[in-house]
Write an enzyme that holds these catalytic residues in place. Structure first.
Site, PDB file in Angstrom:
ATOM      1  CG  ASN A 395      -1.938   1.108   1.192  1.00 39.45           C
ATOM      2  OD1 ASN A 395      -1.845   2.022   0.392  1.00 39.45           O
ATOM      3  ND2 ASN A 395      -2.912   1.045   2.075  1.00 39.45           N
ATOM      4  CG  ASP A 396       1.825   2.960   3.652  1.00 40.89           C
ATOM      5  OD1 ASP A 396       0.769   3.546   3.345  1.00 40.89           O
ATOM      6  OD2 ASP A 396       2.025   2.432   4.757  1.00 40.89           O
TER       7      ASP A 396
END
Lengths: 469, 103
Positions: A395-396
């Protein structure tokens, strides 16, 4: 004469084997030989230590030594055979700690023998080295054990964080250093009680400095403690005037330092910032929350068809993939696509796993050939011409806010620029933000389609769709 | 200042060794590709097990009746050996997985 020559030759060849072994680690093809070579070097060094005549009036006590070697060998060998690849960060943490523990043990024995008057008072240089070894070995030991419990999940972040914990840590550190200087000045007159107090403080500080560090920063902490374990070995080497220990320790220290720097760069944070902690705070201004943005979905069969007829696909694995134990099934999808002529590669962010290089090992375990594993720069190049980027459990590390939103807490962090691919598919359980709690504008990007569901489950269904084509 | 000069003279070779090993270490390890960073760390664990030499020297020099030194030294040998064997074996296990290339 010849006897001492061969002893010293053992140390010398051992040290060269360490360096050469590490050199062979520069390519996956030669790496295994390098590891074996370093192991042989270690064997030679141990033999030299067992038979050297540098000790005045040795009583040898070989039974104690061999007993210890058998116990350690069995424990280490068993652990090494049994450990799961997902648990490598825990194992490396424990081993960091053991190295530190061994060094602090040796230094403590020397210190207390001197305080008890069994051995002659140490020279200034010697005393300084002993105190330094207690300090760094002790910090490495308890710090690593705490890092282990955090990785293992038995201690959650913030469980023991005191108010103003960083201030307390700083005071502890300054106090510890001042205490070391005080003991140094007192010399052998300091006595056992003060010695024990010093040792205890070093151990407490080690645990205390790891406590406030967040789970997402674990790759940095493990690398740093890896470096410390090497430095404590090198410091212990100075106590015994042993060049072999010095060389081995410094090599490990250098390796840990390089990895620490790389991990910090991968997260765009300074080491100080990691140690002081506080990730994700003040990120309230992050964009992406404005208005009613809607993430578009794609159906499983559509995704399968599009992937099947594409030219090239870059898979972006994150730690969620390992948590879901989906490596094998990803490899199966890879095989099915490759069989149709699709070029499948993997873009691996340096902090994709819980320690440096972790994701590579997890994929290698699933039989993904290493030439398909691209590092950050290569992956970003590959993404520019890729038809699809599939994000599984990450995600990040694919958040465009890192490049274009100065308000985001991860702004400036190098990311995988998946939006340069023609299409993006994000596999995700729900729309909840990731590990660091930061919203990801990628989900609302024009090119992106969401494929909701458990990573392993979705990949399994994708595989069966592909099989049917 | 004089003590420093004496110290420097006495340990000059050691200082050479220290500095050159640091330089060599950084040179060699910066060439390790990111793919192999986990095996590098576990291999480093094994190499930091070199402290076992100190434990061996400690036990060998200890008086047979000095159970303080013997006991802690024994424990040091156990810790060091765990690192050495565990580190090299697990690294080998990982590198074996990287060895397999495309059929």
């Amino acid at each position: 004469m010849a006897y001492d020559f061969f002893i010293n030759l053992g140390y010398l060849v051992g040290a060269i084997a360490f360096v050469w072994g590490l050199r062979l680690l520069s390519s996956p093809d030669t790496a295994r030989r390098g590891n074996i070579l370093a192991g042989i070097g270690m064997g030679l060094a141990i033999l030299s230590a067992l038979f050297t005549r540098e000790i005045a009036a040795p009583s040898n006590n070989y039974a104690w030594i061999l007993g210890g070697m058998v116990v350690g060998g069995v424990v280490g060998g068993f652990a090494a055979k049994k450990v799961k690849m997902t648990d490598m960060p825990q194992m490396v943490s424990i081993f960091n700690g053991l190295g530190g523990a061994c060094a602090v043990l040796l230094a403590s024995v020397e210190l207390f023998l001197m305080y008890k008057g069994t051995t002659a008072p140490a020279s200034n240089g010697q005393l300084g080295i002993i105190l330094g070894t207690v300090l760094i070995g002790g910090i490495t030991f308890t710090g690593s054990m705490l890092a282990y419990t955090k990785l293992h999940g038995s201690i959650w972040d913030n469980t023991f964080v005191l108010p103003k914990h960083n201030l307390i840590n700083n005071i502890l550190l300054v106090g510890l250093l001042a205490f070391a200087v005080y003991l140094f000045i007192l010399g052998s007159a300091a006595g056992t009680t003060l010695g024990i107090l010093f040792l205890a403080l070093a151990l407490i500080y080690g645990a205390s400095f790891v406590i406030p560090i967040g789970g997402a920063d674990m790759p940095v902490v493990i690398s740093l403690l890896n470096s410390f374990s090497g430095l404590s070995a090198a410091a212990a080497g100075l106590i015994y005037g042993n060049n072999m220990m010095l060389v081995g320790g410094i090599l490990v220290g250098a390796s840990g330092t390089i990895l620490t720097v790389l991990m910090c760069e991968a997260m765009n944070r300074s080491l100080l910032n990691v140690l002081i902690g506080g990730f994700g705070g003040g990120g309230a201004s992050a964009k992406g929350a404005d208005g009613e943005q809607i993430a578009k979905e794609v159906s499983l069969s559509d995704a399968a068809i599009q992937l099947f007829y594409s030219q090239s696909v870059v898979v972006i694995p994150g730690y969620g993939l390992a948590v879901a134990q989906a490596q094998k099934i990803v490899k199966e999808v890879d095989d099915l696509l490759s069989a149709n002529g699709v070029e499948v590669r993997y873009g691996i962010h340096p902090v994709a796993g819980r320690m440096p290089g972790h994701m590579n090992v997890l994929l290698a375990e699933a039989d993904v050939p290493y030439d398909k594993l691209l590092d950050l720069d290569d992956a970003n190049n590959a993404l520019k011409s890729a038809d699809f980027a599939i994000i599984v459990g990450a995600n990040d590390v694919v958040n465009p806010a890192a490049l274009d939103d100065p308000g985001s807490p991860i702004y400036g962090m190098p990311v995988l620029e998946v939006w340069n691919a023609k299409h993006v598919i994000v596999l995700k359980r729900s729309m909840n933000p990731g590990y660091a709690g930061i919203q990801n504008p990628l989900f609302f990007h024009d090119k992106n389609r969401m494929l909701f569901g458990d990573a392993k489950d979705t990949m399994t269904k994708l595989a069966s769709e592909l099989k049917g084509m | 200042m004089d003590t420093f000069f004496v110290f420097f003279d006495k340990y000059l070779i050691l200082i050479y060794l220290l500095i050159f090993t640091i330089i060599l270490g950084f040179e060699v390890i910066s060439k390790v590709p990111t793919v192999l960073h986990t095996p590098l760390m576990s291999g480093a664990n094994a190499i930091s097990g070199v402290v076992i030499i100190g434990a061996i020297l400690l036990v060998r020099a200890a008086d047979p009746n000095d159970y303080f030194s013997l006991g802690l030294g024994f424990f040091g040998v156990v810790l060091g050996m765990t690192n050495v064997i565990g580190g090299f074996v697990v690294t080998d296990r990982m590198l074996e997985m990287f060895k397999k290339k495309k059929k």
